[in-house]
Design an enzyme around this catalytic site. Structure first.
Site, PDB file in Angstrom:
ATOM      1  CE  LYS A 186       3.221  -8.459  -2.484  1.00 30.59           C
ATOM      2  NZ  LYS A 186       3.931  -8.150  -3.733  1.00 30.59           N
ATOM      3  N   GLY A 239      -1.820   0.298  -3.739  1.00 24.91           N
ATOM      4  CA  GLY A 239      -2.038  -0.379  -5.012  1.00 24.91           C
ATOM      5  C   GLY A 239      -3.356   0.049  -5.621  1.00 24.91           C
ATOM      6  CB  SER A 240      -5.216  -1.361  -8.457  1.00 19.02           C
ATOM      7  OG  SER A 240      -5.339  -2.691  -7.990  1.00 19.02           O
ATOM      8  N   GLY A 244      -7.114  -3.236  -3.482  1.00 20.30           N
ATOM      9  CA  GLY A 244      -7.347  -2.610  -2.180  1.00 20.30           C
ATOM     10  C   GLY A 244      -8.665  -3.062  -1.567  1.00 20.30           C
ATOM     11  CD  GLU A 263      -2.475   6.272   1.484  1.00 20.52           C
ATOM     12  OE1 GLU A 263      -2.962   7.029   0.634  1.00 20.52           O
ATOM     13  OE2 GLU A 263      -2.522   6.519   2.699  1.00 20.52           O
ATOM     14  CB  CYS A 297      -1.338   7.190  -6.915  1.00 22.55           C
ATOM     15  SG  CYS A 297      -0.233   8.082  -5.814  1.00 22.55           S
ATOM     16  CD  GLU A 397      -4.901   4.618 -11.086  1.00 33.78           C
ATOM     17  OE1 GLU A 397      -5.202   3.470 -10.724  1.00 33.78           O
ATOM     18  OE2 GLU A 397      -4.208   5.402 -10.406  1.00 33.78           O
TER      19      GLU A 397
HETATM   20  P1  NAD Z   1      -1.775  -3.767  -7.705  1.00 32.60           P
HETATM   21  O1  NAD Z   1      -3.054  -3.553  -6.974  1.00 32.60           O
HETATM   22  O2  NAD Z   1      -1.781  -4.622  -8.897  1.00 32.60           O
HETATM   23  O3  NAD Z   1      -0.667  -4.386  -6.720  1.00 32.60           O
HETATM   24  C1  NAD Z   1      -0.304  -3.733  -5.530  1.00 32.60           C
HETATM   25  C2  NAD Z   1       0.375  -4.731  -4.614  1.00 32.60           C
HETATM   26  O4  NAD Z   1      -0.600  -5.664  -4.164  1.00 32.60           O
HETATM   27  C3  NAD Z   1       1.476  -5.555  -5.263  1.00 32.60           C
HETATM   28  O5  NAD Z   1       2.539  -5.686  -4.361  1.00 32.60           O
HETATM   29  C4  NAD Z   1       0.793  -6.896  -5.511  1.00 32.60           C
HETATM   30  O6  NAD Z   1       1.699  -7.964  -5.568  1.00 32.60           O
HETATM   31  C5  NAD Z   1      -0.096  -6.983  -4.295  1.00 32.60           C
HETATM   32  N1  NAD Z   1      -1.261  -7.871  -4.403  1.00 32.60           N
HETATM   33  C6  NAD Z   1      -1.911  -8.284  -5.502  1.00 32.60           C
HETATM   34  N2  NAD Z   1      -2.962  -9.076  -5.171  1.00 32.60           N
HETATM   35  C7  NAD Z   1      -2.963  -9.168  -3.819  1.00 32.60           C
HETATM   36  C8  NAD Z   1      -3.785  -9.836  -2.868  1.00 32.60           C
HETATM   37  N3  NAD Z   1      -4.823 -10.608  -3.246  1.00 32.60           N
HETATM   38  N4  NAD Z   1      -3.524  -9.688  -1.558  1.00 32.60           N
HETATM   39  C9  NAD Z   1      -2.490  -8.914  -1.154  1.00 32.60           C
HETATM   40  N5  NAD Z   1      -1.651  -8.273  -2.011  1.00 32.60           N
HETATM   41  C10 NAD Z   1      -1.889  -8.394  -3.317  1.00 32.60           C
HETATM   42  O7  NAD Z   1      -1.218  -2.297  -8.050  1.00 32.60           O
HETATM   43  P2  NAD Z   1       0.098  -1.892  -8.878  1.00 32.60           P
HETATM   44  O8  NAD Z   1      -0.138  -2.147 -10.322  1.00 32.60           O
HETATM   45  O9  NAD Z   1       1.320  -2.468  -8.239  1.00 32.60           O
HETATM   46  O10 NAD Z   1       0.170  -0.337  -8.601  1.00 32.60           O
HETATM   47  C11 NAD Z   1      -0.567   0.598  -9.310  1.00 32.60           C
HETATM   48  C12 NAD Z   1      -1.723   1.110  -8.471  1.00 32.60           C
HETATM   49  O11 NAD Z   1      -1.244   1.617  -7.226  1.00 32.60           O
HETATM   50  C13 NAD Z   1      -2.433   2.269  -9.130  1.00 32.60           C
HETATM   51  O12 NAD Z   1      -3.821   2.106  -8.996  1.00 32.60           O
HETATM   52  C14 NAD Z   1      -1.947   3.479  -8.336  1.00 32.60           C
HETATM   53  O13 NAD Z   1      -2.834   4.580  -8.368  1.00 32.60           O
HETATM   54  C15 NAD Z   1      -1.816   2.893  -6.972  1.00 32.60           C
HETATM   55  N6  NAD Z   1      -0.908   3.701  -6.140  1.00 32.60           N
HETATM   56  C16 NAD Z   1      -1.449   4.456  -5.134  1.00 32.60           C
HETATM   57  C17 NAD Z   1      -0.620   5.265  -4.353  1.00 32.60           C
HETATM   58  C18 NAD Z   1      -1.201   6.125  -3.253  1.00 32.60           C
HETATM   59  O14 NAD Z   1      -0.435   6.562  -2.389  1.00 32.60           O
HETATM   60  N7  NAD Z   1      -2.501   6.375  -3.242  1.00 32.60           N
HETATM   61  C19 NAD Z   1       0.757   5.289  -4.586  1.00 32.60           C
HETATM   62  C20 NAD Z   1       1.271   4.501  -5.624  1.00 32.60           C
HETATM   63  C21 NAD Z   1       0.428   3.704  -6.386  1.00 32.60           C
END
Ligand code: NAD
Length: 496
Positions: A186, A239-240, A244, A263, A297, A397
Site C-alpha cells: 500500500k 510512517g509517523s 506506527g 520505520e 525522516c 517532527e
Molecule cells: P502517516 O503515519 O500519516 O502514514 C503512513 C502510512 O500509514 C500511509 O500509507 C497511511 O495511509 C497509513 N495509515 C494511516 N493510518 C493507518 C492505520 N490505522 N493502519 C495502517 N496504516 C495506516 O505518515 P506520512 O505522513 O505518510 O509520512 C510521514 C512520516 O513518515 C514522518 O513521520 C516520517 O518521519 C516517516 N518516515 C519514516 C521513514 C523511515 O525510514 N524511518 C521514512 C520515510 C518517512
C-alpha cells in the site's frame, strides 16, 4: 486528465491484484493532486476491504503453493529481479516525470531516486541465490547434528509513507521478493502513481507469478485492514510515530501475532565543532535539512553550533538557505519543490507560527508563517536561531523545510548526554576533523545512522533504521534481507 496521464502504459483507475488489473469492488475513487499547482493530476481507485482480502488471499496462495519459492529457485528470483531492474531503467524517463509531477520533487532529485531504485533491485537480486544457514556442531552430544535453515517469512504487508514513493518501495519490495516472500503493498495515499507504473513493469517482465506482488490503494481504512488480516505473516510499516504505535498495537491484538518492523519519524541533531570547514558545513547542513523540502525522516533539524564559531557560522547558513532555487519541479534549475499537500503545508506554517509566537525563537531567514504564492503548497526554507533545545520547534517532527539552530554550546559531552535521552534515534551528524571528538560521538550516540562530515548519503548495502521512537527493524543492507527470513533449527540424531 493531463496528457502525461492519458499516455501512461497502464490504466491508473485500476490496481494490480493477483496478476490482473482490477477496479475497486465498489467503484470508489480518489483524486491525486499535483502539489506544485494544487490541481488534480489523476483519479485512482480506492481499495475496499474485499479488494484487500483478494490481494492477501492471492499473496497467500502464491506463497504457499510454492509458485515463487519452490518453483522458482533463488537463481530464478535473482534473474527476475534483474530483469525488473532493467525494465525500470528502460522506462526511467517516464517514471521520473510521473514521480516529479505526483510528488512535486525537483527532476534532478527524482533522477537520484531512480538511480537508487534501480541499484536497490540489482543489489537485492544478488542476495536471492545466497540464502544460507549455519552448521552448529553439537556441544553436548556427539551423536547429534545441528544446523539452521532460513526460509522466507511468508506474506508481507507493506504500508508506505508518501515521501519517497519509488525508493521506499524498492527498500521494502526488493529484499522481500529476493528472500522469497510475496507482497501486498500500500503506497502513501498522496503518491500512488509510480507504484502502479512499477506494477505494470513487474507484470510486463512475465517473470513474477500471479499473486507474488499486489497493490492496494487508499488510506487509513485499507491500511488498517491490511494490518488486521490474519493471513499476513509480517507487516513492514513506514510512517509517523503515532500511526506506527497504532500499527504495533494492532498487530499484537490480531488472533495470530506477526512480525512487524516500523520505520518512524525523527528529529535528527547535527553538531558543528570549532575546527569544522564552515563554508562546506553550512551547505551540508542546509541540504541535510531542506532536501526533499524537509519531508525526510532523517532530516537534520536540530543544529548545535559551538559558541566559538556561532557568530561567524550563522551568516553562512543564512546565505546557503537563501540560495536555494524554488520553481517548477520539472525545470532543470529547480532545487526545491512544494510540500505534498495542503495539510502538510498548514502543519509546517503552524509550526513556524509556534516557533515565532510561543517558542519566541528568532527567524534567521524565511517568510514567517506565510506560504509562497497562492497555488500549490510552497513554503520557503526557514531557519530559526538561538532556539531553546526544549522548544517545540526543536523537539517535535515538523516534516518541512524548517531548521532550528539551538543556543550555542560549549561541551560535546553535554550534547551527547542530551541527545541520548531524546525521543527519537534515527540519525545524527557531526562536522569536525578531530578524531577523538568523532570517536566520542559515534561510540556514544544511540541512533541508527551517524554521518561524519557528510549528511543524507544512504547506500543499498548499509542498514538504515531507528532507536527509541524512530522505530525498530532495519531496511537496506543484509539486515533488511535477513528481516524477511525466518530461522528453523534442525536436530538430526545420526546414531538412529
Ligand atoms: P502517516 O503515519 O500519516 O502514514 C503512513 C502510512 O500509514 C500511509 O500509507 C497511511 O495511509 C497509513 N495509515 C494511516 N493510518 C493507518 C492505520 N490505522 N493502519 C495502517 N496504516 C495506516 O505518515 P506520512 O505522513 O505518510 O509520512 C510521514 C512520516 O513518515 C514522518 O513521520 C516520517 O518521519 C516517516 N518516515 C519514516 C521513514 C523511515 O525510514 N524511518 C521514512 C520515510 C518517512
Amino acid at each position: 486528465m493531463s496528457s502525461i496521464i492519458s499516455s501512461l502504459p497502464f490504466d491508473p483507475t485500476l490496481t494490480y491484484i493477483n496478476g490482473e488489473w482490477v477496479g475497486s469492488s465498489d467503484s470508489q475513487t480518489s483524486s491525486i493532486e499535483n502539489p506544485a499547482t494544487g490541481q488534480v493530476l489523476a483519479t485512482v481507485s480506492e481499495s475496499t476491504a474485499s479488494d484487500l482480502d483478494a490481494a492477501v488471499q492471492a499473496a497467500h496462495e502464491a506463497f504457499y503453493s510454492g509458485a515463487w519459492v519452490n518453483t522458482y529457485s533463488g537463481a530464478q528470483r535473482r534473474d527476475a529481479l534483474l530483469a525488473l531492474a532493467t525494465s525500470i531503467e528502460d522506462n526511467r524517463q517516464a517514471l521520473e516525470h510521473l514521480e516529479s509531477l505526483n510528488t512535486g520533487k525537483p527532476i534532478r532529485d527524482v533522477r537520484v531516486e531512480l538511480d537508487d531504485t534501480i541499484d536497490l533491485f540489482r543489489h537485492f537480486a544478488g542476495y536471492a541465490d545466497k540464502v544460507e544457514g549455519r552448521h552448529i556442531a553439537a556441544q553436548t552430544n556427539a551423536g547429534l547434528e545441528g544446523y539452521t535453515v532460513k526460509v522466507p517469512v511468508g506474506v508481507v504487508g507493506f504500508i508506505n509513507a508518501f515521501n519517497y514513493p519509488l525508493c521506499l518501495l524498492a527498500w521494502k519490495v526488493a529484499p522481500a521478493l529476493a528472500a522469497g516472500c510475496t507482497v501486498v503493498f500500500k503506497p502513501g495515499p498522496q503518491t500512488p502513481l509510480t507504484t502502479l507504473f512499477f506494477a505494470h513493469l513487474l507484470h510486463s517482465t512475465g517473470r513474477f507469478p500471479a499473486g507474488v506482488f499486489n497493490v492496494v490503494l487508499g488510506g487509513v481504512a485499507v491500511g488498517q485492514a491490511l494490518v488486521d488480516h490474519d493471513l499476513v505473516d509480517k507487516i513492514g510499516f513506514t510512517g509517523s510515530v503515532a500511526t506506527g504505535k497504532h500499527v504495533i498495537r494492532s498487530t499484537a491484538s490480531t488472533a495470530r501475532v506477526r512480525a512487524t518492523s516500523v520505520e518512524l519519524g525523527g528529529k535528527s541533531p547535527g553538531v558543528v565543532m570549532p575546527d569544522a570547514d564552515l563554508q562546506r558545513t553550512a551547505e551540508l547542513v542546509i541540504s541535510g535539512c531542506m532536501s526533499n523540502t524537509g519531508m525526510n525522516c532523517n532530516a537534520l533539524t536540530r543544529l548545535w553550533v559551538h559558541r566559538s564559531i556561532y557568530a561567524e557560522f550563522l551568516p553562512l547558513l543564512k546565505a546557503a538557505a537563501e540560495k536555494i532555487v524554488l520553481g517548477v519541479p520539472q525545470s532543470e534549475d529547480t532545487e526545491m519543490g512544494p510540500l505534498i499537500d495542503r495539510r502538510q503545508m498548514d502543519r509546517v506554517l503552524e509550526y513556524i507560527r509556534i516557533g515565532i509566537e510561543e517558542d519566541k525563537a528568532q527567524l534567521l531567514t524565511g517568510d514567517g508563517n506565510h506560504r509562497v504564492g497562492q497555488e500549490g503548497y510552497w513554503v520557503r526554507p526557514t531557519v530559526f536561531q538561538n532556539v531553546d533545545p526544549q522548544a517545540r520547534i526543536a523537539t517535535e517532527e515538523i516534516f518541512g523545510p524548517v531548521l532550528s539552530v539551538l543556543q550555542p554550546f560549549d561541551s560535546l559531552d553535554d550534547i551527547i548526554e542530551i541527545e541520548r535521552k531524546s525521543e527519537f534515534g534515527l540519525a545524527a551528524g557531526i562536522f569536525t576533523r578531530n578524531h577523538s571528538d568523532i570517536a566520542r560521538f559515534t561510540r556514544r550516540m544511540r541512533c541508527g545512522t551517524i554521518w561524519v562530515n557528510n549528511y543524507n548519503a544512504l547506500y543499498s548495502y548499509l542498514p538504515f533504521g531507528g532507536f527509541r521512537n524512530s522505530g525498530f527493524g532495519r531496511e537496506l543492507g543484509y539486515e533488511s534481507f535477513d528481516g524477511y527470513l525466518a530461522t528453523k533449527a534442525i536436530i538430526d540424531d545420526i546414531t538412529y
